[in-house]
Design a protein around this motif. Structure first.
Motif, short mmCIF file in Angstrom:
data_model
loop_
_atom_site.label_atom_id
_atom_site.label_comp_id
_atom_site.label_asym_id
_atom_site.label_seq_id
_atom_site.Cartn_x
_atom_site.Cartn_y
_atom_site.Cartn_z
N ASN A 192 5.60 11.42 1.90
CA ASN A 192 4.19 10.87 1.49
C ASN A 192 3.61 9.92 0.33
OD1 ASN A 192 2.88 11.34 3.64
ND2 ASN A 192 1.85 13.22 3.17
N ALA A 193 5.57 9.44 -0.17
CA ALA A 193 5.73 8.60 -1.29
C ALA A 193 5.67 7.58 -0.93
CB ALA A 193 6.69 9.11 -1.83
N LEU A 194 6.01 7.47 -0.04
CA LEU A 194 5.89 5.78 0.65
C LEU A 194 5.96 5.41 2.09
CD1 LEU A 194 8.79 5.50 2.08
CD2 LEU A 194 10.25 5.06 -0.58
N VAL A 195 5.68 4.30 3.01
CA VAL A 195 5.63 3.88 3.84
C VAL A 195 7.01 2.90 3.76
CG1 VAL A 195 4.08 2.62 5.66
CG2 VAL A 195 3.24 4.17 4.17
N ILE A 196 7.74 3.20 5.20
CA ILE A 196 8.51 2.10 5.80
C ILE A 196 8.23 1.18 6.93
CG2 ILE A 196 10.95 1.56 6.38
CD1 ILE A 196 11.60 4.86 4.94
N GLU A 197 8.11 -0.14 7.14
CA GLU A 197 7.54 -0.57 7.60
C GLU A 197 8.60 -0.94 8.67
OE1 GLU A 197 4.30 -1.37 8.81
OE2 GLU A 197 3.81 -1.32 6.35
N GLU A 198 8.34 -1.80 9.96
CA GLU A 198 9.16 -1.25 11.00
C GLU A 198 10.81 -2.07 10.91
OE1 GLU A 198 7.47 -2.86 14.62
OE2 GLU A 198 6.35 -1.35 14.92
N ASP A 199 10.25 -3.07 9.44
CA ASP A 199 11.47 -4.00 9.41
C ASP A 199 11.74 -3.65 7.85
OD1 ASP A 199 9.70 -4.49 6.70
OD2 ASP A 199 9.55 -6.54 6.97
N GLY A 200 12.13 -2.49 8.44
CA GLY A 200 13.19 -1.54 6.73
C GLY A 200 12.57 -1.52 5.68
N LYS A 201 11.73 -2.79 5.07
CA LYS A 201 10.58 -3.07 3.83
C LYS A 201 10.05 -2.31 3.12
CE LYS A 201 12.51 -7.58 4.42
NZ LYS A 201 11.51 -8.94 3.45
N VAL A 202 9.94 -2.29 2.31
CA VAL A 202 8.35 -0.75 1.97
C VAL A 202 7.70 -2.28 1.24
CG1 VAL A 202 8.17 0.85 0.16
CG2 VAL A 202 10.68 0.82 0.79
N TYR A 203 6.60 -1.62 1.81
CA TYR A 203 5.62 -2.54 1.52
C TYR A 203 4.05 -2.11 1.20
CZ TYR A 203 6.49 -6.11 4.75
OH TYR A 203 7.81 -7.22 5.28
N SER A 204 4.17 -0.41 1.09
CA SER A 204 3.59 0.14 0.51
C SER A 204 3.96 1.35 -0.54
CB SER A 204 2.09 0.84 1.44
OG SER A 204 1.83 -0.28 1.92
N ILE A 205 4.35 2.09 -1.52
CA ILE A 205 4.50 3.05 -2.35
C ILE A 205 3.13 3.29 -3.18
CG2 ILE A 205 5.59 1.07 -3.74
CD1 ILE A 205 7.38 4.14 -3.95
N TYR A 206 3.03 4.93 -2.78
CA TYR A 206 1.86 5.06 -3.44
C TYR A 206 1.81 4.90 -5.46
CZ TYR A 206 0.42 6.75 0.58
OH TYR A 206 0.58 6.79 2.32
N PRO A 207 1.05 4.61 -5.90
CA PRO A 207 -0.34 4.07 -5.29
C PRO A 207 -0.61 2.55 -5.51
CG PRO A 207 -0.26 4.35 -7.27
CD PRO A 207 0.88 4.48 -7.30
N ILE A 208 0.49 1.59 -5.03
CA ILE A 208 0.79 0.14 -5.38
C ILE A 208 0.48 -0.50 -3.74
CG2 ILE A 208 0.88 -0.41 -7.08
CD1 ILE A 208 3.49 -1.21 -6.24
N SER A 209 1.07 -1.51 -3.16
CA SER A 209 0.68 -2.55 -1.98
C SER A 209 1.29 -3.84 -2.47
CB SER A 209 -0.76 -2.61 -0.86
OG SER A 209 -0.20 -2.88 0.21
N ALA A 210 2.21 -4.13 -1.63
CA ALA A 210 2.85 -5.53 -1.43
C ALA A 210 2.10 -6.37 -0.41
CB ALA A 210 4.55 -5.83 -0.93
N LYS A 211 1.11 -5.60 0.51
CA LYS A 211 -0.07 -6.38 1.07
C LYS A 211 -1.19 -6.47 -0.04
CE LYS A 211 2.01 -4.93 5.15
NZ LYS A 211 1.58 -4.06 6.70
N GLU A 212 -1.85 -7.68 0.50
CA GLU A 212 -3.57 -7.78 0.22
C GLU A 212 -4.58 -6.83 -0.07
OE1 GLU A 212 -6.47 -11.73 -0.97
OE2 GLU A 212 -4.55 -11.86 -0.69
#
Length: 211
Positions: free
Chosen positions: A65-85
């Motif tokens: 539970n430190a980050l989220v790997i999206e389907e494209d293999g990239k990390v958009y969310s890693i606690y606490p920050i987000s690459a998405k608005e």
């Protein structure tokens, strides 16, 4: 003495909210990669593309539970920050800005980056702007004296990204929280209504990497 030993909450049994930090669950190497990804996303405002050598460790970080790997293999969310608005924006004392996934994550930035922060968000009931300043690990100012945070029961979920993050929101007042809770039929057994100082304490538990 561990600061967690002295943590209390007005309306809840402390044992329901006491939690270990994300960093404490990771090895030294895993923490180094986590911090590298966090700063890369903040610096570029782009998702992180792992190298082939990093992929196995990323999967371990996701399982913890430190980050989220999206389907494209990239990390958009890693606690606490987000690459998405998102509706939660944090400005760091060093001038950098970042979006975060939830209300607790926003507060957690002061511990992740070891610096003062400014949070700009909105009330999830009324849409009223929320503005919070954290200095020296304390709430220095806030746009309302009655800001509330909807905090999910992290201990009840094995996957925070899917079950918890989107639920952890800011409210301008207790009345706003109550109206939202009624409209969305929030279960009091798996959610908590915290004031700002209580939210900051939860953020400290989750994101302080040296306590």
């Amino acid at each position: 003495m561990n600061f967690r030993d002295q943590v209390t909450f007005r309306n809840y049994d402390r044992e329901r909210l006491i939690i270990d930090s994300i960093a404490s669950k990771l090895t030294t190497e895993e923490n180094a990669l986590r911090n590298r990804i966090i700063n890369a996303i903040v610096d570029t405002h782009q998702p992180y593309t792992p190298t082939a050598e990093e992929k196995a460790m990323l999967e371990t970080l996701q399982s913890k539970n430190a980050l989220v790997i999206e389907e494209d293999g990239k990390v958009y969310s890693i606690y606490p920050i987000s690459a998405k608005e998102t509706q939660h924006k944090v400005t760091l004392a060093d001038g950098r800005t970042t979006y975060v996934m939830c209300a607790i994550d926003a507060l957690g930035c002061t511990y992740t980056f070891h610096q003062d922060i400014v949070i700009d968000s909105v009330c999830s009931n009324s849409g009223v702007p929320i503005h919070i300043e954290v200095k020296d690990g304390k709430i220095a100012s806030a746009s309302s004296d009655e800001i509330r945070i909807l905090h999910a029961d992290l201990k009840a979920s094995d996957n925070w990204a899917c079950c918890c993050c989107g639920q952890m929101l800011y409210f301008n007042s207790q009345a706003d929280y109550d109206a939202y809770a009624k409209e969305h039929d929030l279960c009091p057994c798996c959610s908590f209504c915290l004031d700002l100082n209580e939210g900051l304490m939860v953020a400290r538990m989750l994101f302080s990497d040296d306590e």
